[in-house]
Scaffold this motif. Sequence first.
Motif, short mmCIF file in Angstrom:
data_model
loop_
_atom_site.label_atom_id
_atom_site.label_comp_id
_atom_site.label_asym_id
_atom_site.label_seq_id
_atom_site.Cartn_x
_atom_site.Cartn_y
_atom_site.Cartn_z
N SER A 99 0.83 -1.21 0.00
CA SER A 99 0.00 0.00 0.00
C SER A 99 0.86 1.26 0.00
O SER A 99 0.52 2.25 -0.65
N GLU A 100 1.99 1.22 0.71
CA GLU A 100 2.86 2.41 0.78
C GLU A 100 3.64 2.62 -0.51
O GLU A 100 3.78 3.75 -0.98
N LEU A 101 4.16 1.54 -1.10
CA LEU A 101 4.96 1.65 -2.32
C LEU A 101 4.12 1.58 -3.58
O LEU A 101 4.64 1.73 -4.69
N GLN A 102 2.83 1.32 -3.41
CA GLN A 102 1.90 1.20 -4.55
C GLN A 102 2.39 0.15 -5.55
O GLN A 102 2.67 0.44 -6.71
N CYS A 103 2.50 -1.07 -5.04
CA CYS A 103 2.96 -2.19 -5.85
C CYS A 103 2.15 -3.42 -5.51
O CYS A 103 1.33 -3.41 -4.59
N CYS A 104 2.41 -4.51 -6.24
CA CYS A 104 1.62 -5.73 -6.04
C CYS A 104 2.52 -6.95 -6.23
O CYS A 104 3.03 -7.18 -7.33
N GLY A 105 2.70 -7.74 -5.16
CA GLY A 105 3.53 -8.92 -5.24
C GLY A 105 5.00 -8.58 -5.42
O GLY A 105 5.42 -7.43 -5.30
N VAL A 106 5.79 -9.58 -5.74
CA VAL A 106 7.22 -9.38 -5.96
C VAL A 106 7.47 -8.89 -7.38
O VAL A 106 8.14 -7.87 -7.60
N ASN A 107 6.90 -9.61 -8.35
CA ASN A 107 7.04 -9.23 -9.75
C ASN A 107 5.77 -8.57 -10.28
O ASN A 107 5.83 -7.55 -10.96
N ASN A 108 4.63 -9.17 -9.98
CA ASN A 108 3.32 -8.63 -10.35
C ASN A 108 2.24 -9.43 -9.60
O ASN A 108 2.54 -10.26 -8.76
N TYR A 109 0.98 -9.19 -9.96
CA TYR A 109 -0.14 -9.81 -9.25
C TYR A 109 -0.18 -11.33 -9.39
O TYR A 109 -0.79 -12.03 -8.56
N GLU A 110 0.48 -11.88 -10.42
CA GLU A 110 0.45 -13.33 -10.63
C GLU A 110 1.16 -14.11 -9.51
O GLU A 110 0.94 -15.31 -9.36
N ASP A 111 1.97 -13.44 -8.72
CA ASP A 111 2.64 -14.11 -7.59
C ASP A 111 1.63 -14.69 -6.60
O ASP A 111 1.90 -15.70 -5.96
N PHE A 112 0.46 -14.06 -6.50
CA PHE A 112 -0.55 -14.52 -5.54
C PHE A 112 -1.29 -15.78 -6.02
O PHE A 112 -1.93 -16.44 -5.21
N SER A 113 -1.17 -16.09 -7.29
CA SER A 113 -1.78 -17.33 -7.78
C SER A 113 -1.03 -18.55 -7.28
O SER A 113 -1.56 -19.66 -7.28
N LYS A 114 0.22 -18.34 -6.80
CA LYS A 114 1.03 -19.44 -6.25
C LYS A 114 1.17 -19.35 -4.74
O LYS A 114 1.94 -20.10 -4.15
N ALA A 115 0.44 -18.42 -4.12
CA ALA A 115 0.47 -18.27 -2.66
C ALA A 115 -0.44 -19.34 -2.05
O ALA A 115 -1.67 -19.28 -2.19
N ILE A 116 0.14 -20.33 -1.40
CA ILE A 116 -0.60 -21.51 -0.92
C ILE A 116 -1.70 -21.12 0.06
O ILE A 116 -2.87 -21.50 -0.11
N GLU A 117 -1.36 -20.37 1.10
CA GLU A 117 -2.33 -20.01 2.13
C GLU A 117 -3.40 -19.06 1.57
O GLU A 117 -4.58 -19.18 1.90
#
Length: 289
Positions: free
Chosen positions: A168-186
Motif C-alpha cells: 500500500s505504501e509503495l503502490q505495488c503488487c507482489g514481488v514481480n506482479n499480481y500473478e505471484d498470488f496465484s502461487k500463494a498456498i495459504e
Amino acid sequence: MVADCGATCAKYLLCLFNFTFFVVGSAVLCVGIWLAVHKTSFIHLTTFSSTESVQIDNQVRGIIRELTEPTVIEQGAYILIAAGAFIFIISFLGYCGAIKESRVLLTAYGLFIIIIALLQITAIVLATVYRSQAEKQTQEFFLHTIRKYYTTKSQRDAVTLSWDFMMSELQCCGVNNYEDFSKAIEFQKYVREEGDGQVIPESCCILDESPQAKELFIAKDRNCLTTPTVSNSFMDQGCYNKVKDMMISNLNLVVGIAVGVLSLQILGIIFAFCLCKAIGNDRDYPYKY
C-alpha cells in the motif's frame, strides 16, 4: 585502577556507550518476554487504549485488533527477544568490562565487535562481488514469503500485514506482479474456502482517499479484488523493483549509516583494547607514578 588520562577517557566512554545500549537491550528483551509469556495482557491494554478515543470507529478498532492478534504478537515477540538478548549480552560485556576493568570481559567484548564488523564487511563485499546472485536470492526470498506465508485478510498474520503495508505504501503488487498470488498456498486456500473469487489482496488495489480507508486497506473500486485492471490496481507494478529503486535513490544515506556504524564499532574496539593495555600496564607496574 587506571591512572592514564587517555585510558580513563576510554573507560568512561565505553561505560556510557554500552550502558545506553544495555538499557535499550534490556527494555527490548523485557517487552519481548512480556509479549511471549502474557500476550493477553498486551491485547487487553491495546484494546482498552484504542477504545478511549471517541474519534476511533469500529473499523479502525478492527485493524488494531488485527495488529494485536496472538499470532502477530508471538512472531514479533521472538524477534524482540532475539534482538534484545543480542544487544544485552554485547553491551553487558562492554559495560562490566570497562567499569570493573576486567581484561577478560573487555577482550571478549572487543572480539565480539571484531567478529560483527568482519561479518558486516564480508556481507558488503560479497553483495558487491555477487550482486546479481544476491539480487536473485533476495527476489527468491520475497517470493518464498508470499508463496508460503501470505494469506487473506481474515487470516492475516505478521508476514501478511508486513506485505500489506509495503504494497500500500509503495503502490505495488507482489514481488514481480499480481500473478505471484496465484502461487500463494495459504492465500489460495482461504480464497477457495471463502468463495468470493478474489484474485489479489486489498493492498494491491488503489485505495480509498480517506485516512481510515488507507489504514484498513479499503479498495476504491471493490471490483479490483476479483477483476483487477491497471486503472483500479497496481497489478503490474512489482514490489521488488520498487524496493530496489528506493534503495538506489537512498544509496548515499545507506552508505552513510553503514560507515557510521562501522566507525562506532572500530572506536569500540580501539577503546576496549587500549583500556586492556592500560590495565595490564598498571598491574605490571603497581607502584609506577
